[in-house]
Design an enzyme around this catalytic site. Structure first.
Site, mmCIF file in Angstrom:
data_model
loop_
_atom_site.group_PDB
_atom_site.id
_atom_site.type_symbol
_atom_site.label_atom_id
_atom_site.label_comp_id
_atom_site.label_asym_id
_atom_site.label_seq_id
_atom_site.Cartn_x
_atom_site.Cartn_y
_atom_site.Cartn_z
ATOM 1 N N ASP A 102 0.889 -1.169 0.000
ATOM 2 C CA ASP A 102 0.000 0.000 0.000
ATOM 3 C C ASP A 102 0.929 1.222 0.000
ATOM 4 O OD1 ASP A 102 0.891 -0.637 2.612
ATOM 5 O OD2 ASP A 102 -0.774 0.419 3.542
ATOM 6 N N HIS A 139 9.678 -0.328 9.070
ATOM 7 C CA HIS A 139 8.729 -1.443 9.113
ATOM 8 C C HIS A 139 8.861 -2.355 7.891
ATOM 9 C CE1 HIS A 139 6.547 0.387 12.448
ATOM 10 N NE2 HIS A 139 6.372 1.495 11.749
#
Length: 319
Positions: A11, A246
């Site tokens: 995303d 992340h």
């Protein structure tokens, strides 16, 4: 050509951009495609971000496929304001990159997963760093792929620390907890790279300045994109010491599992109202052999950061 093949499921926000760069720079894997998801922004925006970043890095030959535009339990998706605060209105730190020359693929991301699983089998690595809606849909359409795919290393969840959306929920899992549960309770071989390890792995403006100093388009753009993220972490009081890596950590761990220490569990995701999107071990399967999920609980952050910087800096030098 490397033997190992990788698909990123993104995303595409800031840390996803860094994950693309890591996958492109890694010498021991071929990035064969990106499947787009919703999350940090709308599906179409995330897909276009991936195309823009690939072209910036000289990777015009890597295809981008559209995944599903919303979760498996809803009929639409709206970008949360906090996502815009962290990743910018355009998802990539409000940095303006040229419109991509390559169009999106006509094949769906779900069908691409299935085709690649049958073609590459155990050599295929899949890295979901957003909601797991696309992978869950592919499993539902062709359950056999759970036994074909070599490795799924996902960024998501939290086992030993609090979530970042609620006390128990991490953002990616929270977007589609049912899909995440479908994936975690499948037979897929999984590695969970959650907040337990990603929040320990920080990047600062000291590192992004090294990219800026290269004087290249990619170095400048990635420094600008990442500095926006570092500033957001500071201003929103997420972390005053830097931004968490992340998504690129998931890419790194998929290629070198020794970056992390793991525990083996059968996992599930709670998706009723109470404790929604909690990632937790399944107590009903505690005594079953051969758990399918390796949960990262500690990370060799210094060695990882050194590898990350070496790979990305050398890549940005060339573009």
């Amino acid at each position: 050509m490397a033997q190992k093949k990788m698909i990123l499921d993104l995303d595409t926000g800031v840390d996803d951009a860094l994950a693309i760069a890591y996958a492109v720079a890694a010498p021991d894997v071929d990035l064969i495609g990106i499947v787009s998801s919703y999350g940090n922004n709308l599906l179409d925006v995330c897909a276009e971000n991936s195309l823009k970043l690939l072209e910036l890095l000289g990777q015009e030959d890597v295809p981008v496929f559209l995944g599903l535009p919303h979760s498996s339990t809803s009929d639409h998706f709206e970008v949360m304001q906090v996502s815009k605060d962290i990743h910018g209105d355009n998802g990539i730190g409000d940095v303006d990159l040229p419109a991509p020359k390559r169009p999106l693929e006509e094949m769906s991301g779900v069908d691409f997963y299935i085709e690649a699983a049958h073609k590459y089998g155990k050599d295929l690595i899949i890295i979901p760093t957003g909601p797991m809606t696309n992978l869950a849909a592919a499993l539902k359409k062709d359950p056999e792929i759970a036994h074909l795919i070599g490795n799924v290393t996902f960024m998501g969840g939290a086992l030993t620390v609090e979530g970042n959306v609620t006390d128990v929920a991490e953002a990616n899992i929270n977007q589609d907890a049912k899909a995440a549960n479908d994936v975690l309770t499948s037979d897929l071989p999984l590695t969970m790279v959650g907040l337990d390890v990603t929040l320990r792995t920080l990047l600062t403006k000291k590192e992004t300045q090294q990219w800026r100093d290269l004087g290249t388009k990619a170095g400048q753009a990635f420094a600008d994109i990442t500095d926006f993220y570092i500033d957001a972490y500071y201003n929103l009081d997420i972390d005053k010491n830097g931004c968490a890596l992340h998504d690129p950590l998931a890419v790194g761990v998929s290629l070198d599992p020794s970056f992390v220490q793991t525990i083996s569990l059968f996992m599930k995701v709670i998706y009723d109202e109470h404790n929604y999107a909690r990632t937790i071990g399944d107590k009903d399967r505690l005594n079953e052999p051969n758990p399918n999920v390796q949960v990262a609980v500690n990370v060799d952050k210094d060695r990882y950061l050194a590898t990350f910087m070496d790979l990305l800096t050398n890549l940005f030098k060339q573009h």
